[in-house]
Design a protein around this motif. Structure first.
Motif, PDB file in Angstrom:
ATOM      1  N   THR A   1       0.856  -1.104  -0.020  1.00 31.76           N
ATOM      2  CA  THR A   1      -0.116  -0.252   0.012  1.00 31.76           C
ATOM      3  C   THR A   1       0.801   1.217  -0.161  1.00 31.76           C
ATOM      4  O   THR A   1       0.663   2.164  -0.698  1.00 31.76           O
TER       5      THR A   1
ATOM      6  N   SER B   1       2.507   1.604  -3.425  1.00 36.28           N
ATOM      7  CA  SER B   1       1.456   2.090  -4.458  1.00 36.28           C
ATOM      8  C   SER B   1       1.347   3.571  -4.411  1.00 36.28           C
ATOM      9  O   SER B   1       1.110   4.217  -5.374  1.00 36.28           O
ATOM     10  N   ALA B   2       1.136   3.978  -3.149  1.00 36.58           N
ATOM     11  CA  ALA B   2       0.829   5.498  -2.694  1.00 36.58           C
ATOM     12  C   ALA B   2       1.987   6.212  -3.185  1.00 36.58           C
ATOM     13  O   ALA B   2       1.977   7.308  -3.728  1.00 36.58           O
ATOM     14  N   ASP B   3       3.240   5.818  -2.993  1.00 34.45           N
ATOM     15  CA  ASP B   3       4.538   6.344  -3.594  1.00 34.45           C
ATOM     16  C   ASP B   3       4.441   6.455  -4.948  1.00 34.45           C
ATOM     17  O   ASP B   3       4.808   7.574  -5.569  1.00 34.45           O
TER      18      ASP B   3
ATOM     19  N   THR C   1       1.897   6.520  -6.905  1.00 32.95           N
ATOM     20  CA  THR C   1       1.005   7.401  -7.548  1.00 32.95           C
ATOM     21  C   THR C   1       1.164   8.931  -7.402  1.00 32.95           C
ATOM     22  O   THR C   1       1.084   9.571  -8.300  1.00 32.95           O
ATOM     23  N   ALA C   2       1.858   9.098  -6.225  1.00 33.55           N
ATOM     24  CA  ALA C   2       2.227  10.484  -5.938  1.00 33.55           C
ATOM     25  C   ALA C   2       3.587  11.062  -6.879  1.00 33.55           C
ATOM     26  O   ALA C   2       3.294  12.187  -7.410  1.00 33.55           O
TER      27      ALA C   2
ATOM     28  N   ALA D   1      -2.638  13.428  -4.391  1.00 34.72           N
ATOM     29  CA  ALA D   1      -1.763  12.304  -4.307  1.00 34.72           C
ATOM     30  C   ALA D   1      -0.978  12.312  -3.021  1.00 34.72           C
ATOM     31  O   ALA D   1      -0.450  11.376  -2.586  1.00 34.72           O
TER      32      ALA D   1
ATOM     33  N   LEU E   1      -2.687  11.656   0.049  1.00 38.95           N
ATOM     34  CA  LEU E   1      -2.970  10.045   0.190  1.00 38.95           C
ATOM     35  C   LEU E   1      -1.441   9.817   0.733  1.00 38.95           C
ATOM     36  O   LEU E   1      -1.617   8.350   1.504  1.00 38.95           O
ATOM     37  N   TYR E   2      -0.489   9.857   0.167  1.00 40.41           N
ATOM     38  CA  TYR E   2       0.817   9.302   0.389  1.00 40.41           C
ATOM     39  C   TYR E   2       1.218   9.465   1.819  1.00 40.41           C
ATOM     40  O   TYR E   2       1.613   8.621   2.683  1.00 40.41           O
TER      41      TYR E   2
ATOM     42  N   THR F   1      -1.069   7.486   4.122  1.00 37.42           N
ATOM     43  CA  THR F   1      -0.815   6.198   4.182  1.00 37.42           C
ATOM     44  C   THR F   1       0.386   5.871   5.133  1.00 37.42           C
ATOM     45  O   THR F   1       0.606   4.791   5.906  1.00 37.42           O
TER      46      THR F   1
END
Length: 129
Positions: free
Chosen positions: A74, A77-79, A81-82, A104, A107-108, A111
């Motif tokens: 997770t 994935s957030a990394d 996406t950002a 983004a 969200l990162y 997370t």
């Protein structure tokens, strides 16, 4: 002759009153001027700088805590996406792309905050008896 008590000549006394009146008028006029507001526009450099700081926070979090495989995926994935949102905003700097990059990054960061922060026992320390 009778002394008036003022050391300034007559014409300088009037100039002094006129100057002090003008200064007072300028001070009051300055209060009526609309204040300039400071506006900060995001740039690709600020987004990249924010990403670098957040990435360092994530790395420190990974090294300090034991994350499960799902939590690690997770976070990765957030990394990703950002990073992709920031690259898009850098190459096509529109307001929409900057907003997407900011979302983004939020969200990162969330997370990183969601991962457990259980204290781990330090290794290599001696226990006194």
């Amino acid at each position: 002759m009778k002394h008036r008590g003022f050391s300034f000549p007559f014409f300088l006394r009037r100039a002094r009153w006129a100057c002090s009146g003008l200064v007072g008028l300028f001070v009051l006029a300055g209060c009526q001027v609309a204040p300039q507001s400071l506006t900060l526009h995001p740039t690709p450099n600020t987004l990249v700088y924010s990403y670098i700081i957040t990435n360092g926070m994530a790395r420190g979090h990974i090294m300090a805590d034991r994350l499960s495989d799902a939590q690690l995926m997770t976070l990765a994935s957030a990394d990703h996406t950002a990073l992709m949102a920031i690259i898009l905003a850098a190459h096509q700097p529109t307001r929409r792309n900057f907003d997407l990059a900011n979302q983004a990054m939020e969200l990162y960061l969330s997370t990183i905050d969601e991962a457990p922060t259980a204290p781990t026992a330090p290794t290599g320390t001696a226990v006194a008896k």
